[in-house]
Design an enzyme around this catalytic site. Structure first.
Site, mmCIF file in Angstrom:
data_model
loop_
_atom_site.group_PDB
_atom_site.id
_atom_site.type_symbol
_atom_site.label_atom_id
_atom_site.label_comp_id
_atom_site.label_asym_id
_atom_site.label_seq_id
_atom_site.Cartn_x
_atom_site.Cartn_y
_atom_site.Cartn_z
ATOM 1 N N GLU A 1 2.874 56.552 -40.852
ATOM 2 C CA GLU A 1 2.541 55.158 -40.564
ATOM 3 C C GLU A 1 3.807 54.359 -40.245
ATOM 4 O O GLU A 1 3.836 53.551 -39.316
ATOM 5 C CB GLU A 1 1.817 54.549 -41.776
ATOM 6 C CG GLU A 1 1.508 53.083 -41.643
ATOM 7 C CD GLU A 1 1.534 52.373 -42.991
ATOM 8 O OE1 GLU A 1 1.272 53.020 -44.023
ATOM 9 O OE2 GLU A 1 1.860 51.169 -42.992
ATOM 10 N N ASP B 1 4.100 52.706 -36.657
ATOM 11 C CA ASP B 1 4.215 51.251 -36.561
ATOM 12 C C ASP B 1 5.376 50.872 -35.648
ATOM 13 O O ASP B 1 5.251 50.007 -34.778
ATOM 14 C CB ASP B 1 4.415 50.695 -37.978
ATOM 15 C CG ASP B 1 4.722 49.210 -37.989
ATOM 16 O OD1 ASP B 1 3.801 48.428 -37.757
ATOM 17 O OD2 ASP B 1 5.896 48.856 -38.198
ATOM 18 N N ASP C 1 -3.513 51.290 -40.907
ATOM 19 C CA ASP C 1 -2.423 52.194 -41.292
ATOM 20 C C ASP C 1 -2.653 53.597 -40.738
ATOM 21 O O ASP C 1 -1.717 54.256 -40.265
ATOM 22 C CB ASP C 1 -2.298 52.271 -42.823
ATOM 23 C CG ASP C 1 -1.780 50.973 -43.423
ATOM 24 O OD1 ASP C 1 -1.436 50.052 -42.649
ATOM 25 O OD2 ASP C 1 -1.747 50.867 -44.663
ATOM 26 N N GLU D 1 -1.929 53.775 -37.006
ATOM 27 C CA GLU D 1 -0.480 53.853 -36.786
ATOM 28 C C GLU D 1 0.034 55.262 -37.069
ATOM 29 O O GLU D 1 0.846 55.813 -36.321
ATOM 30 C CB GLU D 1 0.246 52.841 -37.681
ATOM 31 C CG GLU D 1 -0.004 51.395 -37.262
ATOM 32 C CD GLU D 1 0.654 50.386 -38.200
ATOM 33 O OE1 GLU D 1 0.921 49.273 -37.751
ATOM 34 O OE2 GLU D 1 0.885 50.711 -39.395
#
Lengths: 225, 225
Positions: free
Chosen positions: A40, A44, A113, A116
């Site tokens: 994640e 991100d 999450d 990502e």
């Protein structure tokens, strides 16, 4: 029992070479120590960069503040959760017992999450160009809908146009305070709509930036009314 | 009169194909409308991603919170400004008259922004793999020095070890408040060192995260003493 992640991989347009990577991306920390938290973190950052580039290409005239705002809106938690729902990503999640019981499959934060993390996994599996393509495919509609007319205009201009179209008086900007050293100043400015006696505040490293921030806050207040 | 940007390009290890791109990356907004603000936006996102990946590779056991902290420390303004000074980037800047007069060449914010813009320019000129190489080359020493021993340990562990090594009592963590909805809670926790009556606070979406944040705040306070 979760759905077969290979269906999700097909939807995304990337069939994974490395076994277990996609499964890890779909594993919430409640399900065990090998989970999607690190993926994640990577995903991100990947999305942040890919969307930054896409916005630069799509809005060649927009200033950096406008690009930042557009990106924040595209990659915020509920935007990502909506994209995850479009992929039925909740069906593929691996959650611990507590999260399962309390509806973790449908929770914005868990969905965002995991999405990502899936992007991070694609990057590890297949490199930047592939991961960029997967991200851009999924964001294509949202990028398409991003308002080009507004995007190129700064908040003060947008606020002014909105008020003028309603034949209302223009906003007043007042410097409330200036703090910090000479070369690291923080301006605090208020934006006041005299006719309804509503005001907002903005901060920035210049008077202009602080005014833009105050105008942006006013636009957001207007949108919520 | 600025130095020849081709010398900077040589130092970075990338000779630009597209004319004007490196010059734009070195042009502060005070010098005119074609400046480095958009390239800075792109370069900032690029560095964020490249350093995220580098940290994931270097610290395969570190949790996401540790990786985030390490990255924040590597890409913060004064870290970037230090790297920019190492390249003598200030010699190549194009500034407006006001910034020239007041020492803009040496200012952290201007140096850091310009370095980000240069990375963004390399990406536009030569693509991701080249830009990644340039970023990693420049950060190589800093990445090397990043403390592997501490990086893998969370703040509570580091604080505990620091106190134990000095034969001091362990910290006490107290939940001060829990706010928000059931599935979107914010915990506020204090970390108290009883022997010196010093406390810090941390917030997080779980008690564990809030305790880690409070421990991190305590570590930072200790470092400043």
């Amino acid at each position: 029992m979760s759905a077969d992640p290979r269906r999700l991989a097909q939807l995304l347009g990337h069939l994974f070479d490395r076994g277990g990577l996609l499964e890890q991306a779909l594993t919430h920390r409640s399900a065990g120590p090998v989970n999607n938290e690190r993926l994640e973190f990577l995903g991100d950052a990947l999305i942040g960069f890919v969307i930054a580039e896409a916005l630069c290409l799509r809005f060649p005239q927009a200033d950096e503040g406008t690009l930042s705002r557009l990106r924040a809106s595209l990659v915020k938690r509920d935007s990502l959760a909506r994209l995850a729902r479009g992929l039925k990503l909740g069906d593929y999640l691996r959650l611990g017992a507590g999260e399962l019981r309390t509806g973790g499959h449908a929770r914005d934060s868990i969905l965002a999450d995991a999405l990502e993390a899936v992007f991070g996994a694609v990057y590890i599996d297949a490199g930047f160009e592939k991961a960029r393509t997967v991200v851009l495919n999924l964001f294509a509609n949202r990028l398409e809908q991003t308002d080009a007319a507004h995007a190129g205009k700064d908040p003060k201009t947008r606020l002014q146009e909105w008020l003028q179209s309603r034949k209302r008086p223009l906003p007043e900007y007042l410097v409330l305070s200036i703090g910090g050293d000479q070369h690291d100043q923080t301006f605090t400015v208020s934006c006041l709509l005299n006719d309804v006696d509503v005001s907002t505040r903005g901060e920035g490293t210049s008077r202009r930036r602080a005014e833009q921030a105050a105008a942006q806050a006013m636009l957001e207040r207007i949108e919520h009314v």
